[in-house]
Design a protein around this motif. Structure first.
Motif, PDB file in Angstrom:
ATOM      1  N   HIS A 171       1.150  -1.459  -0.197  1.00 12.26           N
ATOM      2  CA  HIS A 171       0.134   0.211  -0.173  1.00 12.26           C
ATOM      3  C   HIS A 171       1.144   1.395  -0.096  1.00 12.26           C
ATOM      4  N   LEU A 172       1.388   2.223  -1.212  1.00  8.89           N
ATOM      5  CA  LEU A 172       1.601   3.473  -1.098  1.00  8.89           C
ATOM      6  C   LEU A 172       0.828   4.397  -1.245  1.00  8.89           C
ATOM      7  N   GLU A 173       0.805   5.344  -0.199  1.00  7.37           N
ATOM      8  CA  GLU A 173       0.783   6.675   0.604  1.00  7.37           C
ATOM      9  C   GLU A 173       2.230   8.137  -0.069  1.00  7.37           C
ATOM     10  N   GLU A 213      -4.242   7.238  -2.761  1.00  8.18           N
ATOM     11  CA  GLU A 213      -4.634   8.657  -2.952  1.00  8.18           C
ATOM     12  C   GLU A 213      -5.666   8.162  -3.777  1.00  8.18           C
ATOM     13  N   SER A 214      -6.079   7.142  -4.862  1.00  4.97           N
ATOM     14  CA  SER A 214      -6.533   6.995  -5.719  1.00  4.97           C
ATOM     15  C   SER A 214      -7.599   5.352  -5.819  1.00  4.97           C
ATOM     16  N   ASP A 215      -7.398   4.651  -5.526  1.00  6.69           N
ATOM     17  CA  ASP A 215      -7.652   3.381  -5.512  1.00  6.69           C
ATOM     18  C   ASP A 215      -7.598   3.083  -5.925  1.00  6.69           C
TER      19      ASP A 215
END
Length: 149
Positions: free
Chosen positions: A99-101, A139-141
């Motif tokens: 998971h990237l944030e 941020e964008s799913d």
């Protein structure tokens, strides 16, 4: 009077600490994060890294990998979670979900394009090759996949 000033000062310090903690963004699960491309790469390897494209490289001992992301140098991407995932009916686990944030940075994000390298160890349960990395962009799913042989 002194007790009131002391309480007011303590309240101010606590409020400042909470504000700073709120700006720190998500924590990274990477063992090492460095700005730019991995320093351990040879010049030939560095020139082979796709410019402005998320990519993955196996590291020297085969137990770790480097995920290279691109974005604002002041608000770099953070790998917030990593989980081993498998396909039913296939022996061994052959996938990792990351998971990237956005880190959020400590102020406005710059509009530059810079590399950030995230070094991670393969989970012990990931034994099959090739390995599919599924990147989930918070941020964008949106999701994207990379393959590491």
């Amino acid at each position: 009077m002194k007790a009131t000033r002391h309480r007011a000062r303590l309240a101010g310090i606590m409020a400042a600490a909470l504000l700073l903690a709120g700006c720190s963004g998500p924590a990274s699960v990477a063992e090492r994060v460095e700005r730019g491309l991995p320093t351990s790469l040879t010049e030939a390897q560095r020139s082979a890294v796709p410019w402005e494209q998320t990519s993955v490289l196996g590291l020297e001992d085969g137990s770790r990998f480097a995920l290279i992301t691109w974005g604002s140098s002041s608000c770099p991407t953070v790998v917030s979670t990593m989980e081993a995932v498998g396909t039913e009916g296939i022996e061994g686990i052959e996938g990792i979900e990351l998971h990237l944030e956005s880190s959020g940075g400590s102020g406005p994000c710059t509009a530059d394009m810079a590399a950030t390298t995230h070094e991670l160890s393969f989970p012990d349960s990931v034994t099959a090759r090739p390995i599919t990395l599924t990147l989930v962009h918070a941020e964008s799913d949106a999701t994207s996949t990379l393959t590491l042989d």
